[in-house]
Design an enzyme around this catalytic site. Structure first.
Site, PDB file in Angstrom:
ATOM      1  N   SER A  29       6.858 -50.419  54.760  1.00 49.25           N
ATOM      2  CA  SER A  29       6.507 -49.801  55.293  1.00 49.25           C
ATOM      3  C   SER A  29       5.598 -50.084  56.340  1.00 49.25           C
ATOM      4  O   SER A  29       5.222 -52.124  56.260  1.00 49.25           O
ATOM      5  CB  SER A  29       5.719 -48.965  54.783  1.00 49.25           C
ATOM      6  OG  SER A  29       4.773 -48.405  55.607  1.00 49.25           O
ATOM      7  N   LYS A  53       6.439 -45.428  57.968  1.00 47.57           N
ATOM      8  CA  LYS A  53       5.420 -45.870  58.279  1.00 47.57           C
ATOM      9  C   LYS A  53       3.471 -45.207  57.680  1.00 47.57           C
ATOM     10  O   LYS A  53       3.889 -43.962  57.694  1.00 47.57           O
ATOM     11  CB  LYS A  53       4.938 -45.701  59.814  1.00 47.57           C
ATOM     12  CG  LYS A  53       3.722 -46.631  60.972  1.00 47.57           C
ATOM     13  CD  LYS A  53       3.418 -46.619  62.184  1.00 47.57           C
ATOM     14  CE  LYS A  53       2.965 -47.165  63.219  1.00 47.57           C
ATOM     15  NZ  LYS A  53       2.058 -48.343  62.509  1.00 47.57           N
ATOM     16  N   THR A  54       2.677 -46.650  57.586  1.00 46.80           N
ATOM     17  CA  THR A  54       1.846 -45.350  56.750  1.00 46.80           C
ATOM     18  C   THR A  54       0.801 -44.425  57.110  1.00 46.80           C
ATOM     19  O   THR A  54       1.138 -44.921  59.226  1.00 46.80           O
ATOM     20  CB  THR A  54       0.776 -46.218  56.473  1.00 46.80           C
ATOM     21  OG1 THR A  54       0.628 -47.312  55.464  1.00 46.80           O
ATOM     22  CG2 THR A  54      -0.764 -46.343  56.016  1.00 46.80           C
ATOM     23  N   ASN A 135      -1.312 -47.055  50.536  1.00 52.81           N
ATOM     24  CA  ASN A 135      -2.005 -48.601  50.185  1.00 52.81           C
ATOM     25  C   ASN A 135      -3.672 -48.477  50.779  1.00 52.81           C
ATOM     26  O   ASN A 135      -4.098 -47.810  51.519  1.00 52.81           O
ATOM     27  CB  ASN A 135      -1.488 -48.616  52.028  1.00 52.81           C
ATOM     28  CG  ASN A 135      -1.974 -49.832  53.123  1.00 52.81           C
ATOM     29  OD1 ASN A 135      -2.511 -50.787  52.506  1.00 52.81           O
ATOM     30  ND2 ASN A 135      -1.741 -49.373  54.175  1.00 52.81           N
ATOM     31  N   CYS A 138      -7.132 -51.396  53.025  1.00 48.06           N
ATOM     32  CA  CYS A 138      -7.994 -50.431  54.048  1.00 48.06           C
ATOM     33  C   CYS A 138      -9.421 -50.293  54.047  1.00 48.06           C
ATOM     34  O   CYS A 138     -10.126 -50.513  52.677  1.00 48.06           O
ATOM     35  CB  CYS A 138      -7.978 -49.214  54.430  1.00 48.06           C
ATOM     36  SG  CYS A 138      -5.560 -48.288  54.406  1.00 48.06           S
ATOM     37  N   ILE A 199       4.108 -58.280  48.385  1.00 53.25           N
ATOM     38  CA  ILE A 199       2.581 -58.494  48.667  1.00 53.25           C
ATOM     39  C   ILE A 199       2.330 -57.839  50.669  1.00 53.25           C
ATOM     40  O   ILE A 199       3.378 -58.011  51.448  1.00 53.25           O
ATOM     41  CB  ILE A 199       1.925 -59.963  49.469  1.00 53.25           C
ATOM     42  CG1 ILE A 199       3.087 -60.644  49.662  1.00 53.25           C
ATOM     43  CG2 ILE A 199       1.819 -60.574  47.483  1.00 53.25           C
ATOM     44  CD1 ILE A 199       2.381 -62.182  50.494  1.00 53.25           C
ATOM     45  N   THR A 201       0.333 -57.730  53.865  1.00 54.67           N
ATOM     46  CA  THR A 201       0.146 -59.511  54.821  1.00 54.67           C
ATOM     47  C   THR A 201      -0.697 -60.406  54.486  1.00 54.67           C
ATOM     48  O   THR A 201      -2.187 -59.656  54.493  1.00 54.67           O
ATOM     49  CB  THR A 201       0.559 -59.089  56.557  1.00 54.67           C
ATOM     50  OG1 THR A 201      -0.858 -58.053  56.329  1.00 54.67           O
ATOM     51  CG2 THR A 201       0.965 -58.445  57.215  1.00 54.67           C
ATOM     52  N   GLY A 225       6.574 -62.290  57.245  1.00 51.94           N
ATOM     53  CA  GLY A 225       7.825 -63.445  57.356  1.00 51.94           C
ATOM     54  C   GLY A 225       8.060 -64.422  57.102  1.00 51.94           C
ATOM     55  O   GLY A 225       7.297 -64.787  55.616  1.00 51.94           O
TER      56      GLY A 225
END
Length: 311
Positions: A29, A53-54, A135, A138, A199, A201, A225
């Site tokens: 995502s 995407k979230t 997610n 936040c 995980i 980021t 990455g």
């Protein structure tokens, strides 16, 4: 009967919290948009699942630019969950996504537990959604901006509230920016998570030495990455040994070899993020590479790799 010279097919199918995936490779995502961006380049029906995407309850413009910076071996971003919001997703994005056969996993994020509950309830009423990815990286504004996913009790509370408001399988995505990720993993498992994704980021920053200012307008961002792969692999290995539910591994997977490492470490499936920004065909190449590896190793089923790491 097999044709002469034709290699036998291997079984790539895996099961995640009641979902059967034709193969264990899916987009992460945040880098996949709503599928429309990648459809001209790859056959979306080949993917193990579609992960969008979230979505937040209301449209979110995200952070101001610049919000992406490419480093030597990773990508720093501070996009800030930019998305069109729940209503536009249901009205404009979901009908398009229903064209495809892989299970559709919708990522959700809220500023409060009440927003998570409403998102879970509304999305559960919609046709064509197979699971929710929660997610929890936040801020909880009601508790002073603490990130939900960094405190076990808060992570468990969000998981439990989502579970109360949906009949869909719940996957909880964890942040690595904690002292002990296994503690968070066990907390969300006990609260009802059907699977755990990790995980997200790692927090980082970059500085423009010419301007002597932060390179990102938000000052800090999330690093993804190849740079984070060893950290992600270690986290997956630890969490897979600490919980009983399936783990979806992600973080720096660029090749089939990377994906195989995550499976050996205990992941049941993997998600590909930054690699798709470099090469939109990365996911399908990883699926093909995984199949070739199994054939070369004389293995008939990808599940033989899961957790097969020998210490």
């Amino acid at each position: 009967m097999e044709q002469a010279g034709k290699r036998p097919r291997v079984n790539l199918a895996v099961e995640i919290t009641g979902l059967t995936l034709q193969n264990p490779v899916m987009p992460a995502s945040g880098t996949f948009g709503f599928g429309e961006e990648y459809a001209p380049f790859i056959d979306l029906n080949r993917l193990g699942a579609l992960v969008v995407k979230t979505i937040t309850l209301h449209p979110t413009p995200g952070n101001p630019p610049p919000r992406l910076m490419e480093g030597h071996c990773g990508l720093l971003n501070s996009v800030g969950l930019q998305n069109p919001g729940l209503e536009i997703f249901l009205r404009e994005k979901l009908p398009y996504l229903r064209r495809y056969t892989p299970p559709l996993i919708v990522s959700i994020a809220g500023r409060t537990t009440e927003e998570y509950a409403e998102l879970a309830a509304r999305l559960s009423e919609a046709e064509g959604i197979a699971a929710l990815e929660v997610n929890i990286s936040c801020p909880n504004v009601k508790e002073g901006g603490i990130v939900f996913g960094t405190v076990p009790a808060m992570a468990a509370r969000v998981t439990a509230i989502v579970k109360e408001h949906t009949h869909l399988p719940v996957i909880v995505k964890l942040t690595p920016n904690v002292t002990d990720i296994t503690t968070i993993a066990r907390a969300v498992e006990d609260a009802g998570a059907g699977a755990i994704a990790l995980i997200n980021t790692l927090q980082g920053m970059a500085i423009d030495i010419e301007r002597r200012r932060p390179a990102l307008a938000n000052i800090v961002g999330g690093l993804s990455g190849p740079a984070i792969k060893p950290v992600a692999l270690y986290a997956v290995w630890r969490v897979a040994r600490a919980v009983k539910v399936p783990v979806i591994g992600m973080g720096g997977i660029m090749t089939a070899r990377d994906a195989i490492e995550f499976l050996l470490a205990g992941a049941t499936a993997v998600a590909v993020g930054t690699a798709t920004l470099v090469d939109p065909g990365a996911i399908t190449k990883i699926i093909a590479g995984l199949e070739n590896y199994l054939t070369e190793q004389g293995l008939a089923d990808v599940r033989e790799l899961i957790g097969a790491l020998q210490i």
